[in-house]
Enzyme design. Structure first.
Site, PDB file in Angstrom:
ATOM      1  N   GLU A   1      47.640  31.717  29.447  1.00 12.28           N
ATOM      2  CA  GLU A   1      48.044  31.685  27.915  1.00 12.28           C
ATOM      3  C   GLU A   1      49.357  32.326  27.644  1.00 12.28           C
ATOM      4  O   GLU A   1      50.293  31.853  27.076  1.00 12.28           O
ATOM      5  CB  GLU A   1      47.152  32.371  26.952  1.00 12.28           C
TER       6      GLU A   1
ATOM      7  N   GLU B   1      37.611  31.411  31.042  1.00  7.65           N
ATOM      8  CA  GLU B   1      36.880  32.191  30.170  1.00  7.65           C
ATOM      9  C   GLU B   1      35.532  31.685  29.948  1.00  7.65           C
ATOM     10  O   GLU B   1      34.505  32.437  29.757  1.00  7.65           O
ATOM     11  CB  GLU B   1      37.555  32.258  28.631  1.00  7.65           C
TER      12      GLU B   1
HETATM   13  N1  T1G Z   1      39.863  42.025  34.822  1.00  9.25           N
HETATM   14  C1  T1G Z   1      39.550  42.958  35.358  1.00  9.25           C
HETATM   15  N2  T1G Z   1      39.232  43.089  36.697  1.00  9.25           N
HETATM   16  C2  T1G Z   1      39.447  42.121  37.322  1.00  9.25           C
HETATM   17  C3  T1G Z   1      39.828  40.703  36.693  1.00  9.25           C
HETATM   18  C4  T1G Z   1      39.949  40.905  35.252  1.00  9.25           C
HETATM   19  N3  T1G Z   1      39.987  39.779  34.698  1.00  9.25           N
HETATM   20  N4  T1G Z   1      39.720  39.876  37.671  1.00  9.25           N
HETATM   21  C5  T1G Z   1      39.766  40.464  38.949  1.00  9.25           C
HETATM   22  N5  T1G Z   1      39.684  41.704  38.655  1.00  9.25           N
HETATM   23  C6  T1G Z   1      38.986  42.695  39.775  1.00  9.25           C
HETATM   24  C7  T1G Z   1      37.714  42.495  40.308  1.00  9.25           C
HETATM   25  O1  T1G Z   1      36.855  42.965  39.667  1.00  9.25           O
HETATM   26  C8  T1G Z   1      38.024  43.099  41.644  1.00  9.25           C
HETATM   27  O2  T1G Z   1      37.800  44.503  41.487  1.00  9.25           O
HETATM   28  C9  T1G Z   1      39.350  43.092  41.937  1.00  9.25           C
HETATM   29  O3  T1G Z   1      40.087  42.569  40.849  1.00  9.25           O
HETATM   30  C10 T1G Z   1      39.833  41.821  42.786  1.00  9.25           C
HETATM   31  O4  T1G Z   1      38.869  40.685  42.342  1.00  9.25           O
HETATM   32  C11 T1G Z   1      42.314  36.380  25.980  1.00  9.25           C
HETATM   33  C12 T1G Z   1      39.950  36.567  27.075  1.00  9.25           C
HETATM   34  C13 T1G Z   1      41.750  36.437  39.885  1.00  9.25           C
HETATM   35  C14 T1G Z   1      40.422  34.741  41.239  1.00  9.25           C
HETATM   36  O5  T1G Z   1      37.995  35.225  34.427  1.00  9.25           O
HETATM   37  O6  T1G Z   1      38.524  34.866  38.885  1.00  9.25           O
HETATM   38  O7  T1G Z   1      41.722  36.261  29.785  1.00  9.25           O
HETATM   39  O8  T1G Z   1      35.954  45.003  42.965  1.00  9.25           O
HETATM   40  O9  T1G Z   1      37.348  40.426  44.076  1.00  9.25           O
HETATM   41  O10 T1G Z   1      38.172  36.971  45.215  1.00  9.25           O
HETATM   42  O11 T1G Z   1      41.874  34.220  26.536  1.00  9.25           O
HETATM   43  O12 T1G Z   1      38.967  37.776  40.489  1.00  9.25           O
HETATM   44  O13 T1G Z   1      38.329  45.269  43.728  1.00  9.25           O
HETATM   45  O14 T1G Z   1      37.377  46.825  42.031  1.00  9.25           O
HETATM   46  O15 T1G Z   1      37.536  38.781  42.310  1.00  9.25           O
HETATM   47  O16 T1G Z   1      40.814  37.307  45.358  1.00  9.25           O
HETATM   48  C15 T1G Z   1      39.991  35.477  32.507  1.00  9.25           C
HETATM   49  C16 T1G Z   1      38.515  36.544  36.821  1.00  9.25           C
HETATM   50  C17 T1G Z   1      39.635  36.938  31.662  1.00  9.25           C
HETATM   51  C18 T1G Z   1      39.652  35.642  36.032  1.00  9.25           C
HETATM   52  C19 T1G Z   1      40.806  36.885  42.153  1.00  9.25           C
HETATM   53  N6  T1G Z   1      40.315  35.449  33.667  1.00  9.25           N
HETATM   54  N7  T1G Z   1      39.114  36.931  38.168  1.00  9.25           N
HETATM   55  O17 T1G Z   1      39.836  36.543  43.236  1.00  9.25           O
HETATM   56  O18 T1G Z   1      39.306  38.886  44.198  1.00  9.25           O
HETATM   57  S1  T1G Z   1      39.316  36.721  30.046  1.00  9.25           S
HETATM   58  C20 T1G Z   1      38.990  35.636  34.497  1.00  9.25           C
HETATM   59  C21 T1G Z   1      38.815  36.000  39.177  1.00  9.25           C
HETATM   60  C22 T1G Z   1      40.656  36.247  29.216  1.00  9.25           C
HETATM   61  C23 T1G Z   1      41.919  35.485  27.230  1.00  9.25           C
HETATM   62  C24 T1G Z   1      40.640  35.584  28.008  1.00  9.25           C
HETATM   63  C25 T1G Z   1      39.187  36.472  40.510  1.00  9.25           C
HETATM   64  C26 T1G Z   1      40.482  36.123  41.075  1.00  9.25           C
HETATM   65  P1  T1G Z   1      37.294  45.523  42.756  1.00  9.25           P
HETATM   66  P2  T1G Z   1      38.102  39.694  43.173  1.00  9.25           P
HETATM   67  P3  T1G Z   1      39.615  37.418  44.510  1.00  9.25           P
END
Ligand code: T1G
Length: 695
Positions: free
Chosen positions: A108, A128
């Protein structure tokens, strides 16, 4: 370079300002990033040396989106939509320079820029919906304006990412950058200035949504086409509604409506469950006494004992990861059949375009069959996958112990049997553990790693590492009958089989469980798997309903009838009065008094609460590390609906006091099997939840 916040810096390269996000590990858009971007844009507006801007992420991601850890708490200003409004309204051209993961609010943010360029490793997604939400920073309003409604609907409601080629073809990005991204972005920004390209505000683009304005029916067609996939979920429908608003309302009103839908989802239990699950899945591989730096062994060659359904499916996992596999079976025709099934599976994937014929040949080339167990003398890991007979398994492990090299890990795929007993047959119990795959092993992502008493830490760490390599979600469990998942599943099986004898027809029980969110109910599942699984044909004597049905040849789908009947070539269960009579007759012989007042509520309580209670026992016996591990097991191994988080999360939602009260209600009626777990009583007395044990 100016540090605006600890997560965002502003640097100038000639007349180009570079706003860099640096918030490891994934540049989540926490408050420091939001504030840094907002202040950075304002600074750039005022700085006459800066004629254009680049926004980029340091490290492996442009940005993975909003910081999920901030959800559920009061969101500090500036809120993301407001930051993105500042970016889009910047009077100077703003270029998003994209590498790696660009998800959610990250995408976004890129959409609020005037131009977007990306390097080849970039991926773009709005996941999301997988968190029970929808893009909450105008993604549902901007994405359709860039790539059109149908592509946007697919991307937003699936949550699945697209790559850089598709992004370019769909108009999501303007160019694929070659070489160093920052240099390419600065050059692109200079080109925009030199060509005097007009600033493109996505919110003002209308051409890509014009078609949908003329054809509003595409939304209902999309709903119908995906009804099965979206069943039970709230977020996909909200996503569709928000995209409809992008077509039918002015941008600002659409943004307002999107924010309203986002807030409703955020307050709902489904999003709480799916956000909980997101972290639970990342927590499951963290074992308290196995630090991240525990040494592991290389697994370069694998041996599988047994070319049956499980052995073949397990072998595919390793071939898919490029690891050579030798399958051992006693007879050539078993091997030929097993290898044939593997080839058929790959050919089917190829026919669906999921892989090329070349991939099929490469993977088949990694799998060989042999009748000699001696051929496993050089492998690093053996997985025994023969049928559930403890003597046979012990004999195999005794032989493997003398054949396999020192340092080879010996694993059993047993679903129930005592891994300690099997390990004791070898002189290397430290190298023995269970790797419990779920059928079909080449599809199901769940793997239970069974830690035996003497399994070494390095062997366990190696198992966790190889699970990641073969893309499994691995939960570490201890030795007991059924470990964790099957031990909990047995409680539901017991109660559903009692309920059907007590008078609830299979159709009613299946509907209650299906409507709860499972892919199918226990009886349709039994028909699918085969009622004869575990049936002892030689000693069968109509002592159980399973024996009665199997003796009549009612084996389930495979025989055209089981708890349901099936038309030839169809897998659709049809209610069968004949089986209901068989059940009634058997119940009468057992002296079971049937009743016709069994409610859906009773069915749900009796099929779900014993799962929870058994989970509590598993935690107090330390068979599993934490309650959320059991939720990961149930979502991935048994089809628990992810929007309900898992049995332990669901129990916290219902209230442990209600669960305890219900257990006691049925304990008074049915006796000890309903005795509440000590941990359940303890948590209720302390006013705590299972969630308090997930640290
Ligand atoms: N927020 C906080 N921590 C996050 C995070 C996030 N969005 N994404 C990953 N982490 C942490 C995760 O918990 C782990 O922590 C470390 O990063 C590595 O992640 C307004 C409301 C990006 C594909 O849903 O899909 O945006 O365990 O083990 O396998 O519209 O993380 O090491 O302490 O998964 O390489 C939308 C979620 C949010 C993406 C990487 N975004 N993340 O995968 O590593 S809502 C998501 C993922 C939003 C807006 C809306 C995956 C990854 P720790 P990992 P990975």
């Amino acid at each position: 370079m100016t540090e605006i916040t600890s997560a965002v810096s502003l640097e100038k390269k000639d007349n180009i300002g570079i706003l860099a996000i640096d918030n490891p590990p994934v540049n989540a858009l926490g408050i420091k990033v939001r504030k840094g971007l907002a202040d950075g844009i304002e600074m750039a507006e005022k700085d006459s040396d800066i004629e254009a801007m680049v926004i980029m992420g340091r490290g492996r991601a442009f940005s993975a989106g909003a910081d999920i850890r901030e959800f559920g708490k009061p969101m500090e200003e500036p809120h993301l939509p407001d930051v993105l409004g500042k970016i889009e309204n910047c009077s100077k051209p703003v270029v998003a320079a994209i590498q790696g993961t660009t998800f959610g609010g990250g995408l976004e943010t890129a959409l609020s820029c005037h131009f977007r360029i990306a390097v080849k490793n970039a991926s773009f997604g709005l996941p999301e919906v997988k968190l029970g939400l929808l893009p909450g920073a105008s993604g549902t309003q901007r994405l359709p304006r860039v790539m059109g409604v149908e592509k946007a609907l697919n991307m937003i409601t699936s949550g699945n990412p697209i790559g850089v080629k598709e992004a370019l073809d769909s108009g999501l990005i303007d160019e694929i950058a070659e070489g160093e991204l920052e240099d390419a972005a600065v050059a692109f920004a200079k080109k925009v200035l030199s060509e005097k390209r007009p600033i493109v505000k996505v919110s003002e683009k209308e051409d890509q949504i014009a078609y949908a304005r003329e054809h509003p029916e595409i939304f209902d067609e999309f709903r119908k086409k995906n009804a099965r996939r979206f069943r039970g979920f709230e977020a996909p429908e909200a996503c569709i509604k928000a995209v409809e608003a992008a077509v039918n309302k002015p941008f600002k009103e659409g943004v307002k409506y999107e924010r309203q839908l986002f807030a409703e989802l955020m307050e709902g239990s489904q999003s709480a469950a799916q956000r909980y699950y997101f972290f639970a899945e990342r927590q499951v591989s963290k074992i308290p006494d196995i630090p991240k730096d525990t040494p592991t062994y290389d697994i370069n060659k694998v041996g599988i004992i047994g070319a049956g359904t499980m052995g073949g499916g397990i072998a595919m996992n390793f071939a898919n990861a490029g690891i050579p596999v030798k399958i051992v079976d006693q007879k050539q025709d078993f091997l030929d059949r097993g290898l044939g099934v593997i080839r058929d599976n790959y050919e089917r994937s190829a026919s669906k375009g999921k892989m090329t014929q070349d991939d099929v040949e490469k993977r088949m080339g990694l799998i060989t069959g042999t009748m000699s167990m001696e051929d496993l003398s050089d492998v690093d890991l053996v997985i025994e996958a023969v049928y559930e007979n403890i003597d046979l398994k012990k004999d195999i492990f005794k032989r493997l112990d003398s054949i396999c090299k020192d340092g080879a890990i010996l694993a059993t795929n047993t679903s129930y049997l005592d891994v300690n007993e099997i390990a004791a047959e070898t002189g290397r119990p430290e190298w023995v553990l269970g790797l419990h795959f779920f059928s079909p092993a080449n599809v199901m992502r769940l793997l239970e790693i069974v830690r035996a008493e003497k399994t070494s830490k390095e062997v366990l760490a190696t198992a966790l590492a190889i699970a990641r390599k073969i893309r499994k979600i691995a939960a570490v469990v201890g030795v007991c009958y059924g470990f964790a998942g099957n031990r909990m599943f047995a409680q539901r099986k017991r109660e559903s089989e009692r309920l059907v004898l007590e008078g609830a027809p299979p159709t009613q029980i299946d509907k209650v469980i299906y409507d709860f969110g499972f892919p199918m109910g226990p009886f349709a599942l039994a028909d699918l798997i085969g009622i004869d699984v575990g049936w002892d044909r030689d000693n069968s004597n109509s002592r159980t309903l399973q024996e009665v049905l199997c003796e009549m040849g009612r084996l389930g789908q495979k025989s055209g009838a089981g708890y349901y009947k099936y038309e030839k070539g169809s897998r659709t269960p049809i209610q069968d009065p004949e089986v209901e009579k068989i059940i009634a007759d058997f119940a009468a012989k057992q002296g079971i008094k049937r009743r016709d007042d069994i409610t859906d509520e009773e069915i749900l309580e009796r099929c779900i609460y014993p799962i929870i209670n058994e989970g509590a026992k598993i935690i107090e016996e330390k068979i599993a590390v934490r309650p959320s591990d059991l939720d990961v097991i149930w979502v991935n191994g048994y089809g628990w609906p992810i929007y309900r988080g898992g049995p332990m999360f669901y129990a916290d939602l219902v209230g442990l006091d209600k669960v305890l009260e219900t257990m006691k209600k049925y304990e008074a009626k049915f006796g000890d099997e309903w005795k509440p777990a000590g941990l359940l009583e303890k948590l209720v007395n302390e006013g705590k939840k299972f969630g308090d044990l997930n640290g």
